[in-house]
Design a protein around this motif. Structure first.
Motif, PDB file in Angstrom:
ATOM      1  N   SER A   1       0.830  -1.202   0.000  1.00  0.00           N
ATOM      2  CA  SER A   1       0.000   0.000   0.000  1.00  0.00           C
ATOM      3  C   SER A   1       0.868   1.259   0.000  1.00  0.00           C
ATOM      4  CB  SER A   1      -0.927  -0.004   1.218  1.00  0.00           C
ATOM      5  OG  SER A   1      -1.709   1.183   1.271  1.00  0.00           O
TER       6      SER A   1
ATOM      7  N   GLU B   1      -9.282   2.768   4.580  1.00  0.00           N
ATOM      8  CA  GLU B   1      -8.826   2.283   3.271  1.00  0.00           C
ATOM      9  C   GLU B   1      -8.177   0.922   3.423  1.00  0.00           C
ATOM     10  OE1 GLU B   1      -5.554   3.603  -0.045  1.00  0.00           O
ATOM     11  OE2 GLU B   1      -6.983   5.128   0.620  1.00  0.00           O
ATOM     12  N   ASN B   2      -8.662  -0.060   2.672  1.00  0.00           N
ATOM     13  CA  ASN B   2      -8.136  -1.413   2.759  1.00  0.00           C
ATOM     14  C   ASN B   2      -6.661  -1.466   2.385  1.00  0.00           C
ATOM     15  OD1 ASN B   2     -10.677  -2.320   3.445  1.00  0.00           O
ATOM     16  ND2 ASN B   2     -11.194  -2.998   1.378  1.00  0.00           N
TER      17      ASN B   2
ATOM     18  N   GLU C   1      -6.602  -4.409  -2.399  1.00  0.00           N
ATOM     19  CA  GLU C   1      -7.919  -4.583  -2.996  1.00  0.00           C
ATOM     20  C   GLU C   1      -8.303  -6.059  -3.009  1.00  0.00           C
ATOM     21  OE1 GLU C   1      -7.747  -2.961  -6.893  1.00  0.00           O
ATOM     22  OE2 GLU C   1      -7.380  -0.893  -6.221  1.00  0.00           O
ATOM     23  N   ASP C   2      -9.606  -6.317  -2.951  1.00  0.00           N
ATOM     24  CA  ASP C   2     -10.079  -7.685  -3.075  1.00  0.00           C
ATOM     25  C   ASP C   2      -9.763  -8.211  -4.474  1.00  0.00           C
ATOM     26  OD1 ASP C   2     -11.116  -7.588  -0.540  1.00  0.00           O
ATOM     27  OD2 ASP C   2     -13.142  -7.073  -1.183  1.00  0.00           O
TER      28      ASP C   2
ATOM     29  N   SER D   1     -10.552  -9.895  -7.796  1.00  0.00           N
ATOM     30  CA  SER D   1     -11.817  -9.980  -8.542  1.00  0.00           C
ATOM     31  C   SER D   1     -12.187 -11.433  -8.809  1.00  0.00           C
ATOM     32  CB  SER D   1     -11.699  -9.237  -9.871  1.00  0.00           C
ATOM     33  OG  SER D   1     -10.824  -9.933 -10.742  1.00  0.00           O
TER      34      SER D   1
END
Length: 538
Positions: free
Chosen positions: A155, A376-377, A380-381, A383
């Motif tokens: 991040s 804020e993660n 990201e997950d 998809s």
């Protein structure tokens, strides 16, 4: 010579959390770590995301911080967290009077405690001792320290953060009582260089006192060693805490297919005093029998140890007598502007610690951007489309493991490697489902300089065989890819195997001894690698 606004010292959870927060607020920052990321305390603990129940009676503030951060980390770092829940179980050896104090303290700081019957607890966790007297459910969870650290770094890098590993601080430069830079030494090459900066943040954990001393400042940090045991069984599906005042050997934490029992507490003189011994292992087994009577029949994988950075204004406070809370020290009060130390705390509260420190630094830098790390993660997950693609190249469960370790961007790169050369889908580590492509991706990262660095990124070698079979495979993969640090294969073999041996030696009896002889036969017998397992070097 490099230039930056802020230098962060320490590549554990707190340090990478500060780096991420600074970069998200637009502050240019570099993080320095003397070894590999997550080499120290942030990977040498039981991996418990505390509900705060352990601290509620004695340290209410720490308990409150834990339950609040527990809730936040479940959201922003959900790929690092296994939401196991937890039990607090009072055994037949524990004081019944403490139970009432504990319930009252938990209620005061907002920690939910749900009583269940002993019969229900034994149904849910049949390996528990039938002698337990009472059980409460709490929102504990298991957290992967390696993964949390690396996802913070990923991040931070998105926002321009830079990381230098194997970089030791050897001097703090200042002029007119103001920090102007820092002098560092590359621990691999010995090269000394300078980084020009306006601010230094020491998040060096047990080494915080040594860093402060470079500026002639005293910080009372007492390294406190804790030893733990990793079992090759999921003894329990839930975290199990012993319902008594915090003491040795009273937490069992499940991680994937294993369980970790911890921990001891002993003041030590050196921050890197992390070699466990057989006496500590036996003590932990003796204590652990109160919760799990058959503990001695479970196979042990290894023992390991880390040092907690306990801080106290009273230099005589040690061990469990010192607070598990944290404190931020602005050394402007000691006569040096632009230098801050953060000491104490828990892994569970790393994000909060980072926020408080970054608030302080940004105040000096006149940066008004608010903190966003709680919303804020970290990553990201992945998809559904990418996961469907991954399942074409990974074993069934391996796709999920790879996605959680690598994140979307890393997973894409590993899949691309496999698409280019299908043979790279081969598993180098069956225990942890690590493919050759993932090992190559981890080895190519700018922070990788040895096989153990790859291990911390992938969990390779941390499963059942403890490197017996994946070591020669991974060394072969590194050598085949022509990496500059992978030319001396003898050095690669010895470094990795010695790291595994360090944790196996304290439990060297029964099946473990037979398995160690197999490893020795492979590397010293078949591969003729002298000193692969150095009895005298540990």
């Amino acid at each position: 010579m490099q230039k930056t606004t802020v230098v962060v010292i320490g590549g554990g959870a707190t340090g990478v959390g500060i780096l991420r927060d600074l970069c998200m607020r637009g502050v240019d920052a570099i993080l320095l770590e003397q070894q590999d990321l997550a080499y120290g305390t942030s990977s040498r603990y039981h991996g418990l995301l505390h509900s705060g129940g352990r601290y509620a009676v004695k340290d209410a503030e720490a308990g409150k911080e834990c339950i609040e951060e527990n809730t936040i980390l479940r959201k922003i770092g959900r790929h690092c967290v296994e939401q196991t829940e937890g039990f607090f179980a009072r055994t037949h050896l524990d004081d019944e009077a403490f139970e009432g104090k504990w319930l009252e303290a938990c209620a005061k700081v907002g920690i939910p405690t749900i009583p269940i019957s002993v019969e229900e607890a034994l149904r849910l966790e049949p390996n528990l001792s039938p002698k337990i007297k009472s059980v409460y459910r709490v929102p504990d969870a298991a957290i992967d320290g390696f993964r949390m650290v690396w996802q913070n770094v990923a991040s931070a890098r998105k926002y321009g953060g830079r990381v230098l590993t194997y970089t030791t601080v050897v001097g703090i430069e200042h002029s007119n009582n103001q920090v102007v830079g820092i002098k560092v030494r590359n621990t691999l090459t010995g090269e000394v260089s300078n980084i020009v900066c306006d601010f230094i943040v020491s998040a060096a954990g047990s080494w915080a006192g040594e860093i402060a001393a470079l500026a002639g400042i005293t910080v009372n940090v007492q390294p406190d060693r804790g030893t733990l045991i990793a079992f090759n069984h999921r003894i329990t599906s839930r975290i199990v805490n012993r319902l008594r005042p915090a003491s040795d050997g009273d937490i069992f934490v499940p991680h994937g297919s294993i369980t970790i029992l911890g921990t001891t507490s002993a003041s030590v003189n050196k921050p890197d005093d992390t070699v466990p011994n057989a006496k500590e292992v036996v003590e932990l087994l003796n204590i652990g029998e109160a919760l799990f009577e058959d503990i001695r029949s479970y196979r042990m994988l290894r023992a390991f140890a880390g040092t907690r950075p306990l801080y106290s204004a009273d230099p005589n406070a040690t061990g469990r007598g010192a607070s598990r809370g944290f404190v931020t020290l602005d050394h402007a009060h000691d006569g040096l502007k632009g230098f801050v130390s953060v000491v104490g705390g828990k892994f569970t509260t790393y994000r909060l610690m980072a926020e408080k420190v970054t608030d302080l630094v940004c105040g000096y830098l006149n940066v008004k951007t608010p903190c966003r790390t709680a919303v804020e993660n970290l990553v990201e997950d992945t998809s559904p489309a990418l996961m469907a693609k991954a399942r074409l190249y990974f074993p069934a469960y391996g796709a999920e493991l790879a996605a959680s370790r690598l994140g979307s961007e890393g997973l894409e790169k590993v899949i691309a490697r496999i698409q280019e050369k299908p043979e790279k889908r081969q598993l180098l580590c069956e225990c942890e489902n690590v493919t050759m492509a993932e090992v190559e991706e981890a080895a190519a990262d700018s922070t990788s300089y040895m096989i153990s660095d790859v291990r911390r990124k992938t969990r390779m070698g941390m499963g059942t065989c403890q490197g017996a079979f994946c070591t020669f495979r991974s060394v072969g993969a590194v050598d085949a890819n022509g990496l500059s640090w992978g030319k001396d294969t003898n050095v690669l073999f010895k470094e990795f195997l010695q790291g595994r041996w360090k944790g196996i030696r304290p439990i060297l009896w029964g099946n473990v001894m037979r398995e160690m002889e197999l490893t020795r036969g492979i590397y010293e017998g078949t591969l003729n690698i002298n000193g692969a397992i150095d009895n005298e070097g540990i």
